[in-house]
Each structure stands twice: as C-alpha cells, then as structure tokens.
Design an enzyme around this catalytic site. Sequence first.
Site, mmCIF file in Angstrom:
data_model
loop_
_atom_site.group_PDB
_atom_site.id
_atom_site.type_symbol
_atom_site.label_atom_id
_atom_site.label_comp_id
_atom_site.label_asym_id
_atom_site.label_seq_id
_atom_site.Cartn_x
_atom_site.Cartn_y
_atom_site.Cartn_z
ATOM 1 N N GLU A 156 0.831 -1.216 0.000
ATOM 2 C CA GLU A 156 0.000 0.000 0.000
ATOM 3 C C GLU A 156 0.864 1.264 0.000
ATOM 4 O OE1 GLU A 156 -3.475 0.123 2.596
ATOM 5 O OE2 GLU A 156 -2.742 2.053 3.326
ATOM 6 N N PRO B 60 -0.427 8.913 -1.819
ATOM 7 C CA PRO B 60 0.119 9.906 -2.748
ATOM 8 C C PRO B 60 0.892 10.992 -2.005
ATOM 9 C CG PRO B 60 -2.276 10.153 -2.535
ATOM 10 C CD PRO B 60 -1.897 8.976 -1.694
ATOM 11 N N THR C 19 -3.989 4.843 -1.513
ATOM 12 C CA THR C 19 -4.955 5.370 -0.540
ATOM 13 C C THR C 19 -5.649 6.629 -1.072
ATOM 14 O OG1 THR C 19 -3.377 6.770 0.596
ATOM 15 C CG2 THR C 19 -3.552 4.497 1.377
ATOM 16 N N GLN D 94 -7.347 -3.937 9.004
ATOM 17 C CA GLN D 94 -6.512 -2.935 9.653
ATOM 18 C C GLN D 94 -5.234 -3.630 10.121
ATOM 19 O OE1 GLN D 94 -5.342 -0.179 9.983
ATOM 20 N NE2 GLN D 94 -6.985 0.974 11.000
ATOM 21 N N TYR E 98 -11.587 -4.958 11.093
ATOM 22 C CA TYR E 98 -10.731 -4.571 12.222
ATOM 23 C C TYR E 98 -10.597 -5.728 13.211
ATOM 24 C CZ TYR E 98 -11.842 -0.272 9.913
ATOM 25 O OH TYR E 98 -11.979 0.679 8.934
ATOM 26 N N GLY F 204 -14.348 6.117 5.368
ATOM 27 C CA GLY F 204 -13.496 7.282 5.649
ATOM 28 C C GLY F 204 -13.803 7.784 7.043
#
Length: 327
Positions: free
Chosen positions: A18, A21, A50, A190, A154, A110
């Site tokens: 992952e 930017p 991401t 996560q 999670y 988000g």
Amino acid sequence: ITDKIAALADDTPFFSLEFFPPKTAAGLSNLQARLARMSQALRPLFVNITWGAGGSTSSKSLELAEFTQQQLGLTTCLHLTCTNMSQRLIDEALSRAKTLGIRNILALRGDPPRNAEYGDPNEGAQQQFVWAVDLVKYIREQYGDYFCIGVAAYPDGHADTSHPERQDAEFDLPYLVEKTKAGADFIMTQLFFDVEAYRKFEAMLRGDESGVFKGIPIIPGLMPIQSYQVVRRVAKLSHAKVPAELMTRLDAVKSDDEEVKKVGVDILSEIIEGLKKMGTPGKQGFHFYTLNLEKAVSQIVERNHLIKELTVEDLPSEVIVSPSSTL
Ligand code: FAD
C-alpha cells in the site's frame, strides 16, 4: 484481484503493498522511482493507493493509481471513501478509475466529519453515503460486476470509552456481513501485531452462520516497523495492540534506529510465520502498509519467501521472443 488470487496454485502465498500519494511533485517523482524498483524486485500481486478522507487527495491518488496501473502494469486497487464526499466526486473517481483500466476499489467510509462524530449524521446533501456499505451498494448499482470490491475490517478492538466510536470485531460483525452481502469480493484488515487476536477474528468470520464469508479472501494487514516513534503512534491511532513481549524487545533498542528496524523485521517475520501456521483455508495473502518506504518491506518479503517466481507473464512483451522469430 480475486481472479488473480484464484489463479494462484494452492500453496502459493501472495502479498500486496500500500502507498499513499505524496504531497509534492518531488515526493511523487521519488516515489515513482521507488515503485518502479519495488515492482520489479518484489512482484506484488497488486498495489493499493490510498484516498484522503473527504476526497482531499483525489487528483493525487488518481495520478498515482494511473502510474501504477498504466506505466508499471501493476494490478491496482484504488481506495475510495464516501462519507463527507459529494456524489460528484465519487462519480468522477469511479469513472476515471474505469477509464484508466483499474478494476479494483477498496470501498471505505473514511473518517467521519467532526459534526457526524458527535451525532449529526443527516446533515449535508451527500448523506446518501453514511457507511461503507452505502458505497458498496452504489458501485454495484452503477457498475454491475465491473469492479472487484474490497472492504475494511478490524481484528483488534479497543476499550477506549472516551473514543467517539466503538471498535470491536464482534460489534462490527453484522455490518461486515452487510457489506459483504451488498457485493464485497474481499476483505482487507486494519494493521495488527497480535496474531492471536487475528486468529480469533478470522475464526469468527469463517464460522459465521450467515455463510457469507465462505470463499471470500480475508487479507491480514501488516505494518513493517520503520521506527520506534512511528510504531507507537500508528498503533495508538489504529488501536492495534502491541503485545507486551514485542514492546519489550522494541523498548530495549529504542535509541538505535538501525536496531529497531532489525528487530522490526524479526517481529514481522514471526507474525507472518504465526499466520502461516494458522493454516488458513484458501490462498494466504499479506497486505503491507509500506508508509511509502522500501527497505523494511523488501527485507520482510524476501526473508519470508513471499516473492513469486518469475513467469513469462512477468516479462515485458518486447523480450518475449516467439519460436518463429528465433529460427
Ligand atoms: P464502515 O464499514 O462504515 O464502519 C464504520 C463503523 O461504523 C464500524 O464501527 C461499524 O461497526 C459501524 N457501522 C457500520 N454500519 C453501521 C450501521 N448501519 N449502523 C451503526 N453502525 C454501523 N481511510 C481513508 O480515509 N483513506 C484510506 O485510503 C483508507 N484506507 C484504509 C484501508 C484499510 C485496509 C482499512 C482497514 C482502513 C482504511 N481507512 C482509510 C480507514 C477507514 O476509512 C476508517 O477506519 C473509517 O473510520 C471506517 O471505515 P469503514 O470502511 O470500515 O466503515
């Protein structure tokens, strides 16, 4: 992504990397060079890019995703959040992703805007999207099966009662079932450091009576340890417990950055070993939160034999010589 996973031989592990930017043009060009090196040397099954909550990095995320998908030819999974975002931005992101040939979206809620955290979820015109499941449904409605959709989960809970949101694998379970039923194809977790917590979490999903997780890849999220301060900060932010024995080993070398990195590679290798020993049914994958850094993750995937062998498909087309042209 799910097609690529299905095509792997049964005992072949895989991994994904992952990246986020960078803010500046110089940062982007450094990262592009690093990505080119890493993709050649490590050959991840796919990479994730991401998305800043609220769309704060939309153009930069798309630019980086274009680079990985088109310039490097890497299977790219674009993250997309939906809360506190206009539908126009969501539509533009999906349409641009499709134009770029991107077939994978990690559909996320988000972080909620401050007012929603404190109990006003219906304010604003874009409240069509409150939870990640709303985005999963929307993508399926608009694009059918074009996108392979991943969702977040999670494994590690927290008992922080001052936190505005509960994070608890059992509490989340019905919502994870809902997201998967709505059309998620894979689950990505996560980061965590506690293999036992992950084992329980995965067993809970695999044993869930809805049967919705049957055959769905669950990809554990791991963060290479780059520095003592970062591991402490990230563990706190993500509510990932660092088991006391691991913390003691890191505490013992905390004033020596190089030693922290070395111990970090040992720790991550032990976690991977522990996950491999769980004998998860299906293909076993590992997702690395690289924080855009190269060294630790490279050492970890090498040490744990996660790099797949080169095949003809990995070679650039110009070096593949057809039998007739060799005559
Ligand atoms: P949801 O699935 O909507 O769940 C959020 C919470 O709400 C959970 O506690 C759930 O139990 C609860 N909930 C869900 N539905 C309901 C309901 N109907 N009623 C009541 N409660 C409900 N964030 C970014 O901004 N950008 C990224 O690129 C990014 N990448 C990530 C990648 C991974 C692998 C992970 C694990 C997280 C990532 N995040 C990212 C963080 C994520 O956006 C936050 O953790 C966010 O707060 C929750 O997102 P979600 O998709 O899990 O939300």
